[in-house]
Design a protein around this motif. Structure first.
Motif, PDB file in Angstrom:
ATOM      1  N   GLY A   1       9.469  18.991  -7.291  1.00  0.00           N
ATOM      2  CA  GLY A   1      10.003  18.999  -8.658  1.00  0.00           C
ATOM      3  C   GLY A   1      10.437  20.386  -9.055  1.00  0.00           C
ATOM      4  O   GLY A   1       9.697  21.089  -9.749  1.00  0.00           O
ATOM      5  N   PRO A   2      11.623  20.826  -8.607  1.00  0.00           N
ATOM      6  CA  PRO A   2      12.058  22.200  -8.902  1.00  0.00           C
ATOM      7  C   PRO A   2      12.121  22.476 -10.396  1.00  0.00           C
ATOM      8  O   PRO A   2      12.796  21.779 -11.149  1.00  0.00           O
ATOM      9  CB  PRO A   2      13.461  22.259  -8.278  1.00  0.00           C
ATOM     10  N   GLY A   3      11.340  23.483 -10.825  1.00  0.00           N
ATOM     11  CA  GLY A   3      11.357  23.899 -12.216  1.00  0.00           C
ATOM     12  C   GLY A   3      10.574  23.011 -13.164  1.00  0.00           C
ATOM     13  O   GLY A   3      10.637  23.212 -14.377  1.00  0.00           O
ATOM     14  N   ARG A   4       9.838  22.041 -12.655  1.00  0.00           N
ATOM     15  CA  ARG A   4       9.129  21.110 -13.544  1.00  0.00           C
ATOM     16  C   ARG A   4       7.653  21.493 -13.659  1.00  0.00           C
ATOM     17  O   ARG A   4       7.071  22.092 -12.743  1.00  0.00           O
ATOM     18  CB  ARG A   4       9.242  19.677 -13.022  1.00  0.00           C
ATOM     19  N   PRO A   5       7.014  21.102 -14.769  1.00  0.00           N
ATOM     20  CA  PRO A   5       5.579  21.385 -14.926  1.00  0.00           C
ATOM     21  C   PRO A   5       4.760  20.715 -13.819  1.00  0.00           C
ATOM     22  O   PRO A   5       5.122  19.639 -13.325  1.00  0.00           O
ATOM     23  CB  PRO A   5       5.246  20.787 -16.298  1.00  0.00           C
ATOM     24  N   ARG A   6       3.654  21.347 -13.459  1.00  0.00           N
ATOM     25  CA  ARG A   6       2.830  20.846 -12.367  1.00  0.00           C
ATOM     26  C   ARG A   6       2.307  19.436 -12.657  1.00  0.00           C
ATOM     27  O   ARG A   6       2.207  18.610 -11.739  1.00  0.00           O
ATOM     28  CB  ARG A   6       1.662  21.813 -12.117  1.00  0.00           C
ATOM     29  N   THR A   7       2.013  19.133 -13.911  1.00  0.00           N
ATOM     30  CA  THR A   7       1.486  17.798 -14.227  1.00  0.00           C
ATOM     31  C   THR A   7       2.511  16.712 -13.902  1.00  0.00           C
ATOM     32  O   THR A   7       2.151  15.657 -13.363  1.00  0.00           O
ATOM     33  CB  THR A   7       1.112  17.709 -15.713  1.00  0.00           C
ATOM     34  N   LEU A   8       3.774  16.961 -14.211  1.00  0.00           N
ATOM     35  CA  LEU A   8       4.822  15.982 -13.901  1.00  0.00           C
ATOM     36  C   LEU A   8       5.023  15.859 -12.399  1.00  0.00           C
ATOM     37  O   LEU A   8       5.285  14.771 -11.879  1.00  0.00           O
ATOM     38  CB  LEU A   8       6.136  16.381 -14.585  1.00  0.00           C
ATOM     39  N   ILE A   9       4.885  16.967 -11.698  1.00  0.00           N
ATOM     40  CA  ILE A   9       5.026  16.946 -10.233  1.00  0.00           C
ATOM     41  C   ILE A   9       3.922  16.089  -9.615  1.00  0.00           C
ATOM     42  O   ILE A   9       4.176  15.254  -8.736  1.00  0.00           O
ATOM     43  CB  ILE A   9       4.980  18.387  -9.678  1.00  0.00           C
ATOM     44  N   VAL A  10       2.703  16.286 -10.080  1.00  0.00           N
ATOM     45  CA  VAL A  10       1.570  15.517  -9.545  1.00  0.00           C
ATOM     46  C   VAL A  10       1.728  14.044  -9.874  1.00  0.00           C
ATOM     47  O   VAL A  10       1.460  13.165  -9.031  1.00  0.00           O
ATOM     48  CB  VAL A  10       0.240  16.074 -10.089  1.00  0.00           C
ATOM     49  N   ASP A  11       2.170  13.720 -11.080  1.00  0.00           N
ATOM     50  CA  ASP A  11       2.363  12.316 -11.457  1.00  0.00           C
ATOM     51  C   ASP A  11       3.398  11.647 -10.560  1.00  0.00           C
ATOM     52  O   ASP A  11       3.190  10.511 -10.099  1.00  0.00           O
ATOM     53  CB  ASP A  11       2.816  12.224 -12.916  1.00  0.00           C
ATOM     54  N   ALA A  12       4.511  12.347 -10.312  1.00  0.00           N
ATOM     55  CA  ALA A  12       5.554  11.776  -9.462  1.00  0.00           C
ATOM     56  C   ALA A  12       5.063  11.621  -8.031  1.00  0.00           C
ATOM     57  O   ALA A  12       5.310  10.600  -7.371  1.00  0.00           O
ATOM     58  CB  ALA A  12       6.805  12.660  -9.499  1.00  0.00           C
ATOM     59  N   ALA A  13       4.347  12.630  -7.531  1.00  0.00           N
ATOM     60  CA  ALA A  13       3.825  12.557  -6.163  1.00  0.00           C
ATOM     61  C   ALA A  13       2.823  11.410  -6.028  1.00  0.00           C
ATOM     62  O   ALA A  13       2.793  10.706  -5.008  1.00  0.00           O
ATOM     63  CB  ALA A  13       3.179  13.884  -5.790  1.00  0.00           C
ATOM     64  N   THR A  14       2.017  11.202  -7.036  1.00  0.00           N
ATOM     65  CA  THR A  14       1.047  10.106  -7.003  1.00  0.00           C
ATOM     66  C   THR A  14       1.742   8.758  -6.980  1.00  0.00           C
ATOM     67  O   THR A  14       1.350   7.841  -6.246  1.00  0.00           O
ATOM     68  CB  THR A  14       0.120  10.204  -8.221  1.00  0.00           C
ATOM     69  N   ALA A  15       2.809   8.628  -7.767  1.00  0.00           N
ATOM     70  CA  ALA A  15       3.523   7.351  -7.852  1.00  0.00           C
ATOM     71  C   ALA A  15       4.136   6.946  -6.517  1.00  0.00           C
ATOM     72  O   ALA A  15       4.180   5.755  -6.179  1.00  0.00           O
ATOM     73  CB  ALA A  15       4.611   7.440  -8.921  1.00  0.00           C
ATOM     74  N   VAL A  16       4.592   7.917  -5.734  1.00  0.00           N
ATOM     75  CA  VAL A  16       5.274   7.581  -4.469  1.00  0.00           C
ATOM     76  C   VAL A  16       4.368   7.775  -3.255  1.00  0.00           C
ATOM     77  O   VAL A  16       4.828   7.680  -2.110  1.00  0.00           O
ATOM     78  CB  VAL A  16       6.566   8.415  -4.302  1.00  0.00           C
ATOM     79  N   GLY A  17       3.105   8.080  -3.470  1.00  0.00           N
ATOM     80  CA  GLY A  17       2.174   8.211  -2.353  1.00  0.00           C
ATOM     81  C   GLY A  17       2.216   9.546  -1.652  1.00  0.00           C
ATOM     82  O   GLY A  17       1.768   9.660  -0.509  1.00  0.00           O
ATOM     83  N   ALA A  18       2.731  10.587  -2.317  1.00  0.00           N
ATOM     84  CA  ALA A  18       2.781  11.912  -1.694  1.00  0.00           C
ATOM     85  C   ALA A  18       1.599  12.782  -2.104  1.00  0.00           C
ATOM     86  O   ALA A  18       1.388  13.848  -1.517  1.00  0.00           O
ATOM     87  CB  ALA A  18       4.086  12.616  -2.060  1.00  0.00           C
ATOM     88  N   HIS A  19       0.826  12.357  -3.086  1.00  0.00           N
ATOM     89  CA  HIS A  19      -0.273  13.194  -3.565  1.00  0.00           C
ATOM     90  C   HIS A  19      -1.353  13.349  -2.494  1.00  0.00           C
ATOM     91  O   HIS A  19      -1.868  14.461  -2.293  1.00  0.00           O
ATOM     92  CB  HIS A  19      -0.878  12.589  -4.838  1.00  0.00           C
ATOM     93  N   ASP A  20      -1.709  12.257  -1.817  1.00  0.00           N
ATOM     94  CA  ASP A  20      -2.731  12.355  -0.772  1.00  0.00           C
ATOM     95  C   ASP A  20      -2.294  13.303   0.331  1.00  0.00           C
ATOM     96  O   ASP A  20      -3.087  14.100   0.857  1.00  0.00           O
ATOM     97  CB  ASP A  20      -3.005  10.961  -0.197  1.00  0.00           C
TER      98      ASP A  20
END
Length: 556
Positions: free
Chosen positions: A426-445
């Motif tokens: 998430g270039p330039g985006r807050p870390r919370t939004l990045i984590v939410d997006a990563a969680t939604a698509v299975g990239a957080h793990d």
């Protein structure tokens, strides 16, 4: 009439010179002042000689000559510093404009190889950046011989006549040199770009080359342009040496002619010994016109580079409007959309609509135009005719911020950029939004298993194709109204793909999904079936399945 912004005008040598206007007055002032000092120096020395010959005091003329020499040194230093700063500033402006065009309209630069583009943006822009200083330098370097001609006219017209003959000869030499050098410089730069393009291809396919054991053959292919590069380089040196040889003949002719005439005038009592010295020095200025070869060569390289980078710079950059979207649910509509390619239309008169919040699957055989449709829906390219609207607003009328907030695109092979994984997600985006997006698509793990988690440097990531796709999906997840997926889950395992499908279904965004998967098409609310760039049919997957041609689309 609305003025065209400078950055959007065609790039010519004159336009490249205008981009350096902030520095050119200083360069010109230093060059002109230095030239005037050089023209005044022989007269000061002549006055000193005549004063000594007459038994007078030469202190004043000698002090003036010393001051003029110091002035010349100061002007040279100022001019050199200003030229360096000017070239750096101009190169930055040129590179910024070219990168903006390359990244802003990627479909328009498909005819350029990546290595070729890199060579034009790096080395080409550096050469083109000298357009302003070299143009001023060429004019300023002509001032001493022209000023010398005027002073010789003042001393005696016969001196000027002898000087003019040699001056014309040297000018003819320089004109021929400029023509030859410009042609050779452009060919040399083109040969450099060809080598860079082949090297980029080899680097991209490095694993395949190593696995196939063809490194030797590939090395020869990459370097096959070296003979041409050497040939064009030798052509530039031959032009330089030939110009030097011709100037070595023409220049001394001017000096000898002036000195011969001056000798007769001294004998006749029409010139003083000091004026004889001055006439000889002015004649040497004419002979020194051959030193202009360096300035001419720099100008020739700048002209050649400007012509080459103009091919990229003059590509139309994508423009944006100022509109914002009205309240809506993300209704996407194509109306008479046609997109042209080099060999004819890629998309032909497409008309369809995707209701807000619905999912539309785009299917078709390879080469039917699916990816171009996805790029057009995401406004990575504009149609050549027709309109694409989102909630009733043409995409081209939206501001850049509004457009990119409302829609986004994820592809099968996302290009990941940034310093860290968080930058790629998430270039330039807050870390919370990045984590939410990563969680939604299975990239957080995946991210949390890394040594530095989201702050892991991007080059250190051990990524599979599926992990790269998850990062690409997360990067596009911020879209508020329309998410375009161009085969964006093809490398995911079934469990991961199902997780993404569930996350998509839970959102109320409109989805346009390019797919080869019959299951995905069956889940969609609407199928747009493309054939040779035109719509063959639209409707639910179940209704189209009875057509054997439709079933053949998925038999791969």
């Amino acid at each position: 009439m609305t003025a065209v912004p400078a950055a959007e005008r065609p790039l010519t040598f004159r336009a490249a010179v205008r981009r350096s206007l902030a520095w050119l007055p200083l360069i010109a002032a230093a060059a002109v002042l230095g030239s005037l000092g050089a023209l005044a120096l022989p007269l000061a020395l002549a006055a000193a000689v005549d004063a000594v010959a007459a038994g007078g005091d030469a202190t004043g003329p000698v002090a003036l000559a010393a001051g003029l020499i110091a002035l010349g040194v100061a002007c040279d230093l100022a001019e050199s510093s200003a030229e360096t700063a000017c070239a750096a500033d101009a190169a930055a402006r040129l590179r910024t404009g070219m990168v903006r065009r390359v990244l802003g309209a990627p479909h328009r630069i498909s005819r350029f190889d990546t290595g070729d583009l890199v060579a034009r943006i790096s080395a080409g822009a550096a050469d083109a950046a000298h357009a302003g200083p070299s143009a001023v330098g060429a004019v300023a370097a002509a001032l001493p011989p022209l000023g010398a001609l005027a002073i010789l006219v003042w001393l005696d017209w016969r001196l000027a006549a002898a000087f003019a003959v040699g001056l014309v000869l040297v000018a003819m030499v320089l004109r021929l040199f400029a023509k030859q050098t410009t042609a050779a410089a452009r060919q040399y730069q083109a040969a450099q770009s060809e080598i860079a393009a082949r090297l980029t291809e080899a680097l991209d396919g490095g694993r395949t080359i190593a696995a196939a054991g063809t490194a030797g053959a590939e090395t020869r292919r990459v370097l096959s342009g070296l003979p041409a590069l050497a040939r064009h380089g030798r052509a530039m040196w031959r032009a330089l040496s030939a110009a030097g040889a011709r100037a070595a003949v023409a220049g001394p002719l001017a000096t000898v002619g002036v000195l011969a005439v001056a000798g007769f005038l001294v004998a006749a009592g029409r010139l003083s010994p000091g004026e004889l010295l001055a006439a000889g020095q002015y004649a040497m200025m004419g002979a020194g016109l051959g030193s202009l070869t360096g300035v001419v060569a720099a100008t020739a390289r700048a002209k050649a580079a400007v012509a080459r980078i103009a091919e990229v710079h003059d590509l139309s950059a994508m423009s944006y409007g100022t509109d914002t979207l009205p309240p809506g649910t993300g209704r996407l509509e194509f109306t008479g959309v046609t997109v042209d390619g080099d060999a004819g239309p890629i998309l032909r008169d497409l008309t369809f609509a995707v209701p807000g919040g619905a999912t539309a699957a785009v299917v078709g055989a390879s080469g039917s135009g699916k990816s171009v449709l996805a790029e057009t829906a995401a406004r990575l390219r504009d149609p050549d005719s027709g309109t694409v609207t989102l909630d009733g607003r043409p995409l081209s009328a939206l501001s850049r911020t509004e457009l990119r907030r409302a829609l986004s695109l994820a592809t099968a092979r996302p290009a990941l950029a940034g310093a860290t994984l968080a930058d790629a997600l998430g270039p330039g985006r807050p870390r919370t939004l990045i984590v939410d997006a990563a969680t939604a698509v299975g990239a957080h793990d995946f991210a949390t298993r890394l040594p530095a988690a989201y702050d892991t440097p991007l080059p250190d990531l051990p990524m599979s194709g599926g992990e790269a796709q998850r990062i690409g999906l997360a990067r596009a997840w911020h879209a508020e109204r329309l998410l375009v997926l161009d085969d964006a889950t093809s490398s995911l395992d079934l469990l991961s793909a199902d997780r993404v499908e569930q996350a998509l279904a839970a959102s109320d965004r409109t989805r346009l999904v390019v797919t080869y998967d019959a299951t995905q098409a069956d889940r969609a609310d609407l199928v747009v079936w493309l054939e040779a760039g035109a719509i063959r049919a639209t409707g639910p997957h179940g209704d189209l399945w009875d057509d054997p041609d439709y079933r053949a689309v998925f038999a791969r």
